[in-house]
Each structure stands twice: as C-alpha cells, then as structure tokens.
Write an enzyme that holds these catalytic residues in place. Structure first.
Site, PDB file in Angstrom:
ATOM      1  CG  ASP A   1     -74.005  11.889  65.827  1.00  0.00           C
ATOM      2  OD1 ASP A   1     -74.763  12.848  66.051  1.00  0.00           O
ATOM      3  OD2 ASP A   1     -73.530  11.648  64.703  1.00  0.00           O
TER       4      ASP A   1
ATOM      5  CB  CYS B   1     -67.202  16.425  57.307  1.00  0.00           C
ATOM      6  SG  CYS B   1     -67.919  14.803  57.244  1.00  0.00           S
TER       7      CYS B   1
ATOM      8  NE  ARG C   1     -72.492  15.300  57.149  1.00  0.00           N
ATOM      9  CZ  ARG C   1     -72.193  15.750  58.379  1.00  0.00           C
ATOM     10  NH1 ARG C   1     -70.935  15.844  58.731  1.00  0.00           N
ATOM     11  NH2 ARG C   1     -73.126  16.181  59.189  1.00  0.00           N
TER      12      ARG C   1
ATOM     13  CE  LYS D   1     -71.795  18.511  67.864  1.00  0.00           C
ATOM     14  NZ  LYS D   1     -72.075  18.713  66.440  1.00  0.00           N
ATOM     15  CG  ASN D   2     -75.708  17.702  66.954  1.00  0.00           C
ATOM     16  OD1 ASN D   2     -74.720  18.425  66.771  1.00  0.00           O
ATOM     17  ND2 ASN D   2     -75.677  16.404  66.792  1.00  0.00           N
TER      18      ASN D   2
ATOM     19  NE  ARG E   1     -66.819  20.858  64.932  1.00  0.00           N
ATOM     20  CZ  ARG E   1     -67.393  20.383  63.824  1.00  0.00           C
ATOM     21  NH1 ARG E   1     -66.716  19.604  63.011  1.00  0.00           N
ATOM     22  NH2 ARG E   1     -68.649  20.675  63.540  1.00  0.00           N
TER      23      ARG E   1
HETATM   24  C1  EPZ Z   1     -77.108  16.030  62.023  1.00  0.00           C
HETATM   25  O1  EPZ Z   1     -76.348  16.293  60.856  1.00  0.00           O
HETATM   26  C2  EPZ Z   1     -76.117  16.082  63.175  1.00  0.00           C
HETATM   27  N1  EPZ Z   1     -75.501  17.399  63.232  1.00  0.00           N
HETATM   28  C3  EPZ Z   1     -75.031  15.027  62.987  1.00  0.00           C
HETATM   29  O2  EPZ Z   1     -74.220  15.043  64.156  1.00  0.00           O
HETATM   30  C4  EPZ Z   1     -75.690  13.652  62.880  1.00  0.00           C
HETATM   31  O3  EPZ Z   1     -74.694  12.683  62.613  1.00  0.00           O
HETATM   32  C5  EPZ Z   1     -76.729  13.666  61.748  1.00  0.00           C
HETATM   33  O4  EPZ Z   1     -77.693  14.713  61.971  1.00  0.00           O
HETATM   34  C6  EPZ Z   1     -77.484  12.345  61.654  1.00  0.00           C
HETATM   35  O5  EPZ Z   1     -78.178  12.112  62.843  1.00  0.00           O
HETATM   36  C7  EPZ Z   1     -76.214  18.433  63.743  1.00  0.00           C
HETATM   37  O6  EPZ Z   1     -77.351  18.283  64.153  1.00  0.00           O
HETATM   38  C8  EPZ Z   1     -75.513  19.756  63.792  1.00  0.00           C
HETATM   39  P1  EPZ Z   1     -78.708  14.586  58.173  1.00  0.00           P
HETATM   40  P2  EPZ Z   1     -77.112  16.563  59.445  1.00  0.00           P
HETATM   41  O7  EPZ Z   1     -79.124  15.649  57.241  1.00  0.00           O
HETATM   42  O8  EPZ Z   1     -78.360  17.305  59.691  1.00  0.00           O
HETATM   43  C9  EPZ Z   1     -78.017  12.711  53.898  1.00  0.00           C
HETATM   44  C10 EPZ Z   1     -72.221  15.125  65.380  1.00  0.00           C
HETATM   45  O9  EPZ Z   1     -71.307  14.300  65.478  1.00  0.00           O
HETATM   46  N2  EPZ Z   1     -78.371  14.040  53.372  1.00  0.00           N
HETATM   47  O10 EPZ Z   1     -79.725  14.022  59.132  1.00  0.00           O
HETATM   48  O11 EPZ Z   1     -76.120  17.134  58.517  1.00  0.00           O
HETATM   49  C11 EPZ Z   1     -76.698  12.707  54.656  1.00  0.00           C
HETATM   50  O12 EPZ Z   1     -75.613  12.559  53.773  1.00  0.00           O
HETATM   51  C12 EPZ Z   1     -72.832  15.421  64.035  1.00  0.00           C
HETATM   52  O13 EPZ Z   1     -72.740  15.735  66.357  1.00  0.00           O
HETATM   53  C13 EPZ Z   1     -78.505  14.198  51.984  1.00  0.00           C
HETATM   54  O14 EPZ Z   1     -78.303  13.265  51.206  1.00  0.00           O
HETATM   55  O15 EPZ Z   1     -77.447  15.073  59.010  1.00  0.00           O
HETATM   56  C14 EPZ Z   1     -76.853  11.521  55.573  1.00  0.00           C
HETATM   57  O16 EPZ Z   1     -76.547  10.330  54.868  1.00  0.00           O
HETATM   58  C15 EPZ Z   1     -72.109  14.703  62.914  1.00  0.00           C
HETATM   59  N3  EPZ Z   1     -78.841  15.428  51.508  1.00  0.00           N
HETATM   60  C16 EPZ Z   1     -78.351  11.520  55.905  1.00  0.00           C
HETATM   61  O17 EPZ Z   1     -78.971  12.340  54.901  1.00  0.00           O
HETATM   62  C17 EPZ Z   1     -79.080  16.495  52.342  1.00  0.00           C
HETATM   63  O18 EPZ Z   1     -79.420  17.593  51.850  1.00  0.00           O
HETATM   64  C18 EPZ Z   1     -78.686  12.125  57.258  1.00  0.00           C
HETATM   65  O19 EPZ Z   1     -78.050  13.382  57.330  1.00  0.00           O
HETATM   66  C19 EPZ Z   1     -78.946  16.308  53.732  1.00  0.00           C
HETATM   67  C20 EPZ Z   1     -78.601  15.071  54.225  1.00  0.00           C
END
Ligand code: EPZ
Length: 420
Positions: A304, A116, A121, A22-23, A396
């Site tokens: 995840d 979310c 987020r 998915k991701n 989803r």
């Molecule tokens: C991706 O989300 C995945 N989604 C998420 O999977 C997954 O949990 C996450 O990566 C972590 O591995 C997709 O790929 C569509 P991040 P993403 O930016 O990219 C912080 C699922 O269940 N952050 O790597 O949104 C954030 O809050 C979903 O399949 C900032 O602070 O995650 C988190 O603590 C849920 N500022 C950390 O970084 C930003 O601008 C990692 O988030 C962006 C992120």
C-alpha cells in the site's frame, strides 16, 4: 465529481495528527455482527469506505451513528445475512461480513467483490476457510451462498498469507464448536487489533500477533468498546510527502512500531528520522538517495505504499527499483506519473525509476486509492499546476487529505468538476 488543483514547489513543514486505520476499522466493523449489542469504536476515520461499511450494516438492521471519529453501532436489530452487490462492488472489504454472518446465523449471502482497478482480487482463500469450518458454499449469480448448522473448529492453513481471509477465518472460528488452528495467518497490525477486539468480546484466541492462531470456540460473544489503531499507510504517505519537499514533519497519534520497515527505508534514502511512543519526526535536506523496495507481507514494506515510494524515487538522481510481490499489476499510476515527466520502465512487477528529472504539472487521472496518493505527492513537487481527477478514490482512504497537507504548507484546492 471533485478534482484537486495542486500548485507545486512548496516545502512542507509542521505537524499532522494521524487518523485511525481505514483497514482496521473495516475489520472491526464486520466483527460487530458476531454479537448483538451496543459497540463504540473510538478513533474511526471519517472516510468513504467507513460510510460504505456503515450503510451495509444498516442494510442488515444495525443502527449506526458516527460523529467526531466515534462510531457507535447497535446490532440488536440485525436480522439479515445478506451483503448485496451494490455495497460489495464499491468496497471489497465488505466481504469481511461472510465469516461473522455464518458464525452468528449459520447463513450468509455475500456478493463476490469482483476485481479492482489493478486486476482480479480473488476470494478463494476466504471460501476454502469457511468450507474447512464446515460451511456448504455455492456460487450463484455472482453471490457466495453459505450455509451451516453449526461451524466446527478445524485446521486452516493459508498457502498465501492473506489479511482478509485471516480476518474472516478468525471471526468465524470464535463461535465454531471446538478448536481451530490457523497457520500462515496474516500478522498485519490490523489483524492483531481485530483479534484483541474479539478477545474483549469474549473470544478465546492464542498466538495473537503470530502466524499461528489457536481459537477455542465459545457459545456466545458480547458487545464491547474498542479503540482503533493509527493508520500506518497514511503515516507513511505523509512522511514521504514531507521528504519529497525537503521538509520537516511531525506525525502525532501514530505508532512507529507498525512501520519499522518503511522508517528504515526512509533513513536509507537520506531522511533523518526519530520517534517516541505516539509520534514520528522526519527531516530531509537533500534529494533522496535511489533506494529499491520489494513489497512483502508484514512486517515487510507494505504494497500500500508502493505507488507513493515510486513518486518519491522520481526525485532520486539515479535508478531505483520498486517491486510489488503482493499485487503484480498494481501499477496503474505509472502512465499518469509519466504525464508529469516521470521516466519509468515497467518490467513485469517491477517499476524501474530513472529519477532526477524535473517534473512538470499536468492533468492526471486517479485510478485507485494509493495510486491517487502518488499523483498528489508528485503534484506537490512538479513545476506549475497539477490537476488530479477522480479524487473520490482518495476520499476512500485519506481523511481530509488536502486540509492536512495544506496545514503544513501545501497548496491544494478541491474543486467541483463535471469531467468524470
Ligand atoms: C488488505 O486487502 C488491504 N485491505 C489492502 O489494502 C492491502 O493491499 C492488502 O491487504 C495486502 O496487504 C483491507 O485491509 C481492507 P490480501 P486483502 O488478502 O485482504 C491474494 C488499501 O489500499 N489472495 O492480504 O484483500 C491477493 O490477490 C487496500 O488500503 C488470494 O489469492 O488482501 C493478494 O495477491 C488495497 N485469494 C494476496 O493474496 C484470496 O482469497 C494478499 O491479499 C485472498 C487473497
């Protein structure tokens, strides 16, 4: 609204074909905005999130067709640079279109994704990366408004490793003038696959698979065909499900290299694991050994699977600690698991599971994708019947989950309900 009715206590044995990631598919779908033409994305999972992203692309003028896990997209007619709230609010990954739109059109108007189920987020890292590439960004009425004459290569360092921000910066940099170096880039397999697709489109990227990506901007990119990677989180979910029922499972069309941390932890908990190029085999004869996990960025234990591991440790006689260092409040599933008889203390971002108690079926409510997966897993082993409400969350990210689990011995019925 649908719900699942699960009769617990059956042992899982058999083989399941793993769907495409998915991701990864969501990132690949955003990259098609970088160049006009026809794309084929093979092994695309049939999921609500993929439909949401398809609708968003069609809203921008693309033609999208999906059948038998083959996604074909024609972006020749893309003529909009706007990602409206009604799409982005449903799925944060819609924010992935920011970088490609800016790179292709020099303009982007993308709704902020909002929070979310488990809290805020932020997208500050995405925005900072675009600004480093020369975009002028303003936030107006919940929208990110971005403009640039032409993106310019630059140094981008991420203080926090971010999958989405790395993807957005990488896609934007492919058409920027000059060289971009991204440090502390995410190295999740989904980002590596995205980079490989961009290279197939004509991008010049060095350091793929490492935390330092060097991108030489090019004048234009071209459409291509690409095969999506298997879903490592679906794979881990089904391995845990089989282990919870003291079962035996064979996963086909998966990739063990993407899940070495999870496989190691499953072995530590007492599972027998083996694998070959495209398959993983698991057998479990006893209750699991209490096994702590601490989530981290790849190649560590993915956040995840944190909820699914919590359900698993409910069966381990003793105490297990599950700490999430990525999302400190991704624990909405805990009160629902407690309705099934789970004994869990939540201390900051650590769930302390006092396992070994018999679980009994109850009505429980999904609140997010992976949390709902943990409720289904618990329902597989709870005595009696468990009803899991709001399973649109599960749809989803898991393709026909009840069919796959029922094919190896589960007893899950999907029924319509007007309870929301
Ligand atoms: C991706 O989300 C995945 N989604 C998420 O999977 C997954 O949990 C996450 O990566 C972590 O591995 C997709 O790929 C569509 P991040 P993403 O930016 O990219 C912080 C699922 O269940 N952050 O790597 O949104 C954030 O809050 C979903 O399949 C900032 O602070 O995650 C988190 O603590 C849920 N500022 C950390 O970084 C930003 O601008 C990692 O988030 C962006 C992120």
């Amino acid at each position: 609204m649908d719900k699942f009715i699960i009769k617990g206590g059956t042992r899982l044995e058999g083989s399941i074909k793993i769907s495409g990631s998915k991701n990864c598919s969501l990132a690949l779908m955003a990259s098609v905005l970088l160049a006009p033409g026809k794309y084929k994305i093979i092994n695309t999972p049939d999921l609500r999130d993929v439909s949401t992203m398809s609708l968003l692309l069609e809203n921008m003028g693309a033609k999208v067709d999906f059948s038998q896990n083959l996604l074909t997209i024609d972006t020749t007619g893309v003529n909009s640079y706007e990602a409206p709230y009604e799409h982005v609010k449903k799925m944060r990954a819609s924010f992935y279109v920011l970088g490609p739109l800016l790179a292709r059109f020099g303009r982007a108007k993308v709704s902020l994704p909002g929070g979310c189920a488990w809290g805020p987020r932020p997208v500050d890292l995405h925005i900072k990366a675009m600004q480093k590439l020369g975009a002028i960004i303003s936030i107006e009425k919940g929208y990110v408004i971005a403009k640039t004459k032409k993106l310019k290569g630059n140094l981008i360092h991420f203080d926090i490793s971010s999958v989405g921000a790395t993807g957005n910066a990488l896609m934007a940099a492919t058409l920027a003038k000059g060289t971009t170096v991204i440090t502390n880039a995410a190295i999740e397999p989904e980002i590596t696959a995205l980079a490989e697709m961009l290279v197939k489109m004509g991008a010049k990227i060095d350091g793929i698979g490492t935390t330092t990506l060097t991108i030489e901007g090019v004048d234009e990119l071209y459409s291509c065909d690409f095969e999506n990677i298997p879903d490592r989180i679906e794979s881990a979910t089904f391995l845990i499900a089989a282990a919870m029922t003291k079962g035996k499972i064979e996963l086909n069309n998966t990739n063990y290299e993407h899940m070495t941390a999870v496989l190691t932890k499953l072995e530590e908990s007492g599972c027998k694991i083996s694998y070959d190029k495209k398959n993983i085999y698991l057998e479990m004869e006893n209750s699991p050994i209490p096994t702590d996990i601490i989530t981290s960025v790849y190649p560590g234990i993915p956040t995840d699977i944190q909820a699914q591991w919590t359900a698993y440790m409910l069966l381990a006689k003793g105490t297990s600690k599950i700490t999430d260092t990525i999302y400190y409040d991704r624990f909405k599933h805990i009160p629902e698991l407690m309705r099934l008889g789970a004994d869990i203390d939540l201390v900051e971002n650590t769930a302390i599971v006092n396992g070994g108690k018999q679980l009994s079926g109850a009505v429980v409510m999904s609140s997010d994708l992976r949390g709902s997966a943990s409720l289904i897993l618990a329902g597989l082993v709870a005595k009696g019947t468990t009803e899991v409400l709001r399973i649109y969350h599960i749809d989803r990210g898991y393709e026909k989950i009840e069919n796959k689990l029922n094919s190896i011995g589960a007893n899950i019925k999907r029924v319509k309900t007007d309870i929301i």
